[in-house]
Write a protein that holds these residues in place. Structure first.
Motif, short mmCIF file in Angstrom:
data_model
loop_
_atom_site.label_atom_id
_atom_site.label_comp_id
_atom_site.label_asym_id
_atom_site.label_seq_id
_atom_site.Cartn_x
_atom_site.Cartn_y
_atom_site.Cartn_z
N VAL A 98 0.76 -1.12 -0.02
CA VAL A 98 -0.10 0.04 -0.08
C VAL A 98 0.78 1.43 0.03
O VAL A 98 0.77 2.24 -0.68
N TYR A 99 1.86 1.30 0.92
CA TYR A 99 2.79 2.48 0.95
C TYR A 99 3.56 2.67 -0.34
O TYR A 99 3.60 3.87 -0.92
N ASP A 100 3.98 1.57 -0.77
CA ASP A 100 4.72 1.78 -1.91
C ASP A 100 3.82 2.29 -3.40
O ASP A 100 4.38 3.05 -4.04
N ALA A 101 2.68 1.66 -3.39
CA ALA A 101 1.66 2.03 -4.45
C ALA A 101 1.29 3.55 -4.41
O ALA A 101 1.35 4.32 -5.47
N ILE A 102 0.67 4.09 -3.04
CA ILE A 102 0.64 5.20 -2.86
C ILE A 102 1.81 6.21 -3.11
O ILE A 102 1.66 7.29 -3.98
N ASN A 103 3.07 6.02 -2.90
CA ASN A 103 4.06 6.81 -3.22
C ASN A 103 4.52 6.86 -4.62
O ASN A 103 4.92 8.02 -5.03
N ILE A 104 4.31 5.69 -5.42
CA ILE A 104 4.45 5.79 -6.80
C ILE A 104 3.66 6.74 -7.44
O ILE A 104 3.93 7.34 -8.43
N ALA A 105 2.35 6.33 -7.05
CA ALA A 105 1.01 7.56 -7.88
C ALA A 105 1.44 8.74 -7.33
O ALA A 105 1.16 9.72 -8.20
N ASP A 106 1.54 9.10 -5.94
CA ASP A 106 1.66 10.34 -5.64
C ASP A 106 2.99 11.16 -6.25
O ASP A 106 2.88 12.55 -6.41
N ALA A 107 4.05 10.51 -6.87
CA ALA A 107 5.00 11.17 -7.64
C ALA A 107 4.79 11.53 -9.08
O ALA A 107 5.51 12.06 -9.69
N GLN A 108 3.58 11.04 -9.57
CA GLN A 108 3.22 11.54 -10.89
C GLN A 108 2.60 12.66 -11.02
O GLN A 108 1.77 13.27 -10.07
N SER A 109 2.37 13.11 -12.33
CA SER A 109 1.73 14.43 -12.49
C SER A 109 0.19 14.27 -12.65
O SER A 109 -0.59 15.48 -12.82
N GLY A 110 -0.45 13.04 -12.88
CA GLY A 110 -1.88 13.06 -12.92
C GLY A 110 -2.10 11.54 -12.90
O GLY A 110 -1.45 10.47 -12.48
N GLY A 111 -3.57 11.21 -12.94
CA GLY A 111 -4.04 9.95 -12.72
C GLY A 111 -3.52 8.86 -13.60
O GLY A 111 -3.20 7.84 -13.46
N HIS A 112 -3.64 9.50 -15.12
CA HIS A 112 -3.09 8.41 -16.15
C HIS A 112 -1.71 8.09 -15.87
O HIS A 112 -1.43 6.91 -16.17
N ALA A 113 -1.00 8.92 -15.56
CA ALA A 113 0.59 8.82 -15.35
C ALA A 113 0.84 7.93 -14.46
O ALA A 113 1.71 7.30 -14.17
N ALA A 114 -0.06 8.23 -13.26
CA ALA A 114 0.12 7.09 -12.11
C ALA A 114 -0.12 5.79 -12.39
O ALA A 114 0.57 4.82 -12.12
N ILE A 115 -1.34 5.49 -13.05
CA ILE A 115 -1.60 4.05 -13.52
C ILE A 115 -0.42 3.57 -14.30
O ILE A 115 -0.02 2.61 -13.94
N GLN A 116 -0.01 4.11 -15.25
CA GLN A 116 1.22 3.72 -16.08
C GLN A 116 2.32 3.60 -15.12
O GLN A 116 2.99 2.42 -15.43
N ALA A 117 2.77 4.29 -14.13
CA ALA A 117 3.59 3.97 -13.24
C ALA A 117 3.69 2.93 -12.56
O ALA A 117 4.37 2.07 -12.35
N LEU A 118 2.59 2.60 -12.17
CA LEU A 118 2.15 1.38 -11.43
C LEU A 118 2.38 0.01 -12.13
O LEU A 118 3.04 -0.85 -11.67
N VAL A 119 1.76 0.32 -13.47
CA VAL A 119 2.01 -1.10 -14.37
C VAL A 119 3.51 -1.37 -14.64
O VAL A 119 3.80 -2.42 -14.28
N ASN A 120 4.09 -0.12 -14.75
CA ASN A 120 5.55 -0.32 -15.09
C ASN A 120 6.45 -0.93 -13.80
O ASN A 120 7.25 -1.93 -13.94
#
Length: 279
Positions: A98-120
């Motif tokens: 949970v912590y890792d996913a939130i940190n990855i998402a929060d570091a992105q510029s928006g929701g779609h970028a966050a989804i792509q980052a989590l996939v990567n």
């Protein structure tokens, strides 16, 4: 365009067993328009957490069963129920994840970028394989993978991805079906699965496993990075069929035999696809 999928099921040594079979689900690309069983009597049974219906088949005798699906090109989209979060041991993320996913998402510029980052990020955790011991076997939650590469199939990779996406607050669905590689001329050996996300009205599809099989970790949204075609038969993880004493089963895809104690046993299958152009 019509797509016909036929699954031939070899008879079981115990002819008193019943076969549990998913009946197909719509996608943006296809809609199931027919489901038929030859060689057995069929009734319907309900899955209590998602509302899906499945066929319960009693074989007529010692001959193979034939399960026939028919899909028409174009569909209404993935079922809303596929995106609904349900907590069970296949979807519940460990706190570190949970912590890792939130940190990855929060570091992105928006929701779609966050989804792509989590996939990567999920793709960076796995080497495609079919290990006997799964990374989450025996766990009541999806564990965080901190370093190195973990062997995993499409099921394992997408388990991790779904848990990560939902932990970061995104809508995501787990879809099961069949993928027919272009080079196999309408044949496949077993089920396949993929992930769909829905954010700000946009639905995207992700198939990390096929990218890894092709030797790349540069994951793009969309289906069939590996040439071929697919159909969807069911969705979600942690399924329960009260009538059959089946509780929190990992997934539903291929036809499986239902044992007297509620456990499921793989069936011996032959899976074929044909495509008809209606023009």
């Amino acid at each position: 365009m019509l797509t016909r999928v036929t699954v031939t099921v070899a008879p079981h040594d115990n002819n008193a067993l019943k076969l549990l079979v998913p009946t197909g689900v719509p996608t943006p690309h296809q809609v199931p328009v027919s489901f038929d069983v030859r060689g057995g009597a069929m009734s319907l049974t309900g899955e209590s957490t998602t509302g899906q219906m499945a066929a319960l088949v009693v074989p007529d005798g010692r001959e193979p069963l034939e399960i026939a699906y028919l899909y028409r090109e174009g569909g209404p989209g993935y079922p809303d129920a596929a995106f609904a979060p349900r907590e069970n041991r296949f979807t519940r993320a460990a706190q570190d994840l949970v912590y890792d996913a939130i940190n990855i998402a929060d570091a992105q510029s928006g929701g779609h970028a966050a989804i792509q980052a989590l996939v990567n990020a999920a793709a960076e955790k796995f080497r495609y394989a079919h290990p006997e011991v799964k990374f989450n076997d025996g766990s009541e939650e999806v564990p965080y993978l901190s370093c190195g590469l973990t062997e995993g199939s499409c099921v394992d990779i997408n388990t991790y991805l779904i848990a990560s996406l939902r932990a970061a607050g995104f809508e995501a669905g787990y879809i099961t079906g069949y993928f027919f590689p272009e080079e196999k001329n309408g044949c496949c050996e077993d089920m396949h699965c993929w992930v769909v996300t829905r954010h700000e009205g946009t639905v995207l599809e992700w198939d990390i496993a096929h990218h890894l099989k092709m030797g790349t970790r540069e994951i793009c949204c969309g289906l069939n990075p590996k040439p071929g075609s697919r159909v969807a038969v069911a969705h979600s993880m942690g399924l329960t069929f009260p009538e059959l004493d089946i509780a929190c089963e990992k997934l539903m895809a291929e036809p499986v035999w239902v044992l007297p104690d509620g456990k499921l046993e793989e069936a011996d299958l032959v899976i074929r696809q044909t495509v008809e152009d209606l023009t």
